[in-house]
Design an enzyme around this catalytic site. Structure first.
Site, short mmCIF file in Angstrom:
data_model
loop_
_atom_site.label_atom_id
_atom_site.label_comp_id
_atom_site.label_asym_id
_atom_site.label_seq_id
_atom_site.Cartn_x
_atom_site.Cartn_y
_atom_site.Cartn_z
N TYR A 131 14.34 32.08 32.31
CA TYR A 131 14.61 31.05 31.29
C TYR A 131 15.01 29.75 31.97
O TYR A 131 14.46 28.67 31.67
CB TYR A 131 15.71 31.56 30.36
CG TYR A 131 16.09 30.63 29.24
CD1 TYR A 131 15.29 30.49 28.10
CD2 TYR A 131 17.28 29.90 29.28
CE1 TYR A 131 15.66 29.66 27.05
CE2 TYR A 131 17.66 29.07 28.23
CZ TYR A 131 16.84 28.95 27.12
OH TYR A 131 17.22 28.13 26.08
N ASP B 189 -7.94 14.38 13.88
CA ASP B 189 -7.71 13.74 12.57
C ASP B 189 -6.47 12.86 12.56
O ASP B 189 -6.02 12.44 11.49
CB ASP B 189 -7.46 14.81 11.48
CG ASP B 189 -8.61 15.78 11.38
OD1 ASP B 189 -9.73 15.35 11.69
OD2 ASP B 189 -8.37 16.94 11.01
N ALA C 222 14.53 28.70 35.04
CA ALA C 222 13.44 28.09 35.82
C ALA C 222 12.48 27.35 34.90
O ALA C 222 12.03 26.23 35.20
CB ALA C 222 12.71 29.16 36.62
N LYS D 15 13.20 26.06 32.01
CA LYS D 15 13.88 24.88 31.45
C LYS D 15 14.11 23.80 32.52
O LYS D 15 14.06 22.61 32.21
CB LYS D 15 15.19 25.30 30.78
CG LYS D 15 15.01 26.17 29.52
CD LYS D 15 14.39 25.42 28.35
CE LYS D 15 14.54 26.18 27.03
NZ LYS D 15 13.96 25.44 25.89
N1 LIG Z 1 20.37 29.11 20.46
C1 LIG Z 1 20.89 28.69 21.59
O1 LIG Z 1 22.00 29.09 21.99
C2 LIG Z 1 20.17 27.66 22.41
C3 LIG Z 1 20.88 26.98 23.41
C4 LIG Z 1 20.22 26.04 24.18
C5 LIG Z 1 18.90 25.77 23.95
N2 LIG Z 1 18.22 26.43 22.98
C6 LIG Z 1 16.82 26.11 22.78
O2 LIG Z 1 16.64 25.69 21.45
C7 LIG Z 1 15.28 25.89 21.08
C8 LIG Z 1 15.23 26.53 19.69
O3 LIG Z 1 15.75 27.84 19.77
P1 LIG Z 1 16.66 28.46 18.62
O4 LIG Z 1 18.01 28.59 19.18
O5 LIG Z 1 16.46 27.71 17.36
O6 LIG Z 1 16.08 29.94 18.55
P2 LIG Z 1 15.06 30.65 17.57
O7 LIG Z 1 15.58 30.63 16.19
O8 LIG Z 1 14.76 31.96 18.23
O9 LIG Z 1 13.78 29.71 17.63
C9 LIG Z 1 12.80 29.78 18.64
C10 LIG Z 1 11.48 29.52 18.00
O10 LIG Z 1 10.46 29.54 19.00
C11 LIG Z 1 9.35 30.26 18.47
N3 LIG Z 1 8.53 30.90 19.49
C12 LIG Z 1 8.93 31.72 20.50
N4 LIG Z 1 7.86 32.20 21.15
C13 LIG Z 1 6.76 31.68 20.53
C14 LIG Z 1 5.36 31.83 20.73
N5 LIG Z 1 4.87 32.61 21.69
N6 LIG Z 1 4.52 31.16 19.90
C15 LIG Z 1 5.00 30.38 18.92
N7 LIG Z 1 6.31 30.21 18.66
C16 LIG Z 1 7.18 30.86 19.48
C17 LIG Z 1 9.99 31.36 17.63
O11 LIG Z 1 9.03 31.89 16.75
P3 LIG Z 1 9.15 33.46 16.32
O12 LIG Z 1 10.35 33.51 15.40
O13 LIG Z 1 7.84 33.72 15.67
O14 LIG Z 1 9.38 34.22 17.59
C18 LIG Z 1 11.13 30.60 16.96
O15 LIG Z 1 10.72 30.00 15.75
C19 LIG Z 1 14.64 26.74 22.19
O16 LIG Z 1 13.86 25.91 23.00
C20 LIG Z 1 15.84 27.25 22.95
O17 LIG Z 1 15.51 27.51 24.30
C21 LIG Z 1 18.83 27.36 22.20
#
Ligand SMILES: NC(=O)c1ccc[n+]([C@@H]2O[C@H](COP(=O)([O-])OP(=O)(O)OC[C@H]3O[C@@H](n4cnc5c(N)ncnc54)[C@H](OP(=O)(O)O)[C@@H]3O)[C@@H](O)[C@H]2O)c1
Length: 217
Positions: free
Chosen positions: A133, A59, A135, A137
């Site tokens: 993690y 869509d 690997a 990324k």
């Molecule tokens: N926070 C940090 O320090 C940091 C640093 C560097 C990079 N990052 C990256 O930033 C991005 C966002 O992370 P965040 O820090 O905002 O953490 P977060 O609040 O834990 O957000 C991660 C999101 O991914 C979703 N998710 C995980 N597994 C899933 C699945 N199987 N199906 C659908 N959704 C799924 C989670 O949903 P649910 O809540 O339902 O699990 C959550 O909404 C990630 O890619 C992370 O690797 C984070």
């Protein structure tokens, strides 16, 4: 009214942290935001992701941005990490973004759109306990690099954002696993990461930002 078509964005991980804040900020600007939360599709299930993306693409005439924000993390040594943990990291952090991107490229090309991959400082340096993690990324960076080279001629811009520790539920969980006390004020605010992503999306058409590294001061 400017006569510009409504801008449409797909945000994964829109239920919390950086993804939720990004989806809210785009919606506040009046853009159409599709929030890909876990209750819409489980990103661990590549077949379900492909099915959802096929239906969604049906869509869709144009997609201005595809924002890969969802991510999963579990720490542990290579000796400790079991197969399920490895599989989940690769499915959520790498395969799901690849499958979604592949299905949505026609709509992205039609819009001259932007694909943003939220990576991590762990996608640049892999420390002890971070193998699964990191690997996934490192792989995500490779996906972005190939895509950027393939799509440059089709008008699709591709950006990888590498944030360091950011104050979200994921960081709280990492602190628990490290046995450290969590103090959100020490880390980057999700709003700051979102500001950077919006800057990437709002960049004039004459330039692109291939990569962006964000560190706490
Ligand atoms: N926070 C940090 O320090 C940091 C640093 C560097 C990079 N990052 C990256 O930033 C991005 C966002 O992370 P965040 O820090 O905002 O953490 P977060 O609040 O834990 O957000 C991660 C999101 O991914 C979703 N998710 C995980 N597994 C899933 C699945 N199987 N199906 C659908 N959704 C799924 C989670 O949903 P649910 O809540 O339902 O699990 C959550 O909404 C990630 O890619 C992370 O690797 C984070």
């Amino acid at each position: 009214m400017t006569g510009q078509p409504e801008r449409t964005h797909l945000v994964t991980g829109a239920g919390s942290g950086i993804g939720e804040e990004l989806a809210d900020r785009l919606a506040e600007r009046g853009d159409r935001v599709v929030r890909l939360t876990r209750d819409v599709v489980d990103l661990e299930d590549a077949v379900a992701v492909a099915r959802w993306a096929t239906d969604f693409a049906d869509d869709l005439e144009r997609l201005d941005s595809l924002l890969h924000v969802a991510g999963t993390v579990d720490l542990g040594t290579v000796a400790e990490l079991d197969l399920d943990v490895w599989q989940r990291h690769l499915d959520v952090n790498l395969t799901a973004p690849a499958v979604l991107t592949s299905h949505l490229l026609p709509a992205l090309r039609a819009a001259g759109g932007t694909v943003v991959f939220v990576n991590s400082s762990a996608g640049l340096v892999a420390n002890a306990q971070w193998s699964a993690y990191a690997a996934s990324k490192f792989g995500l960076r490779a996906l972005a690099d190939s895509l950027r080279a393939e799509e440059a001629g089709n008008g699709v811009r591709v950006t990888t954002v590498f944030p360091s520790r950011t104050a979200t539920p994921m960081q709280e969980k990492v602190h628990e696993q490290e046995g450290r006390t969590y103090d959100a004020s020490r880390w980057i605010r999700p709003a700051t990461v979102v500001d950077s992503i919006l800057h990437v999306l709002d960049l004039p058409a004459d330039a692109t930002i291939p990569e962006l590294v964000i560190r706490p001061r």
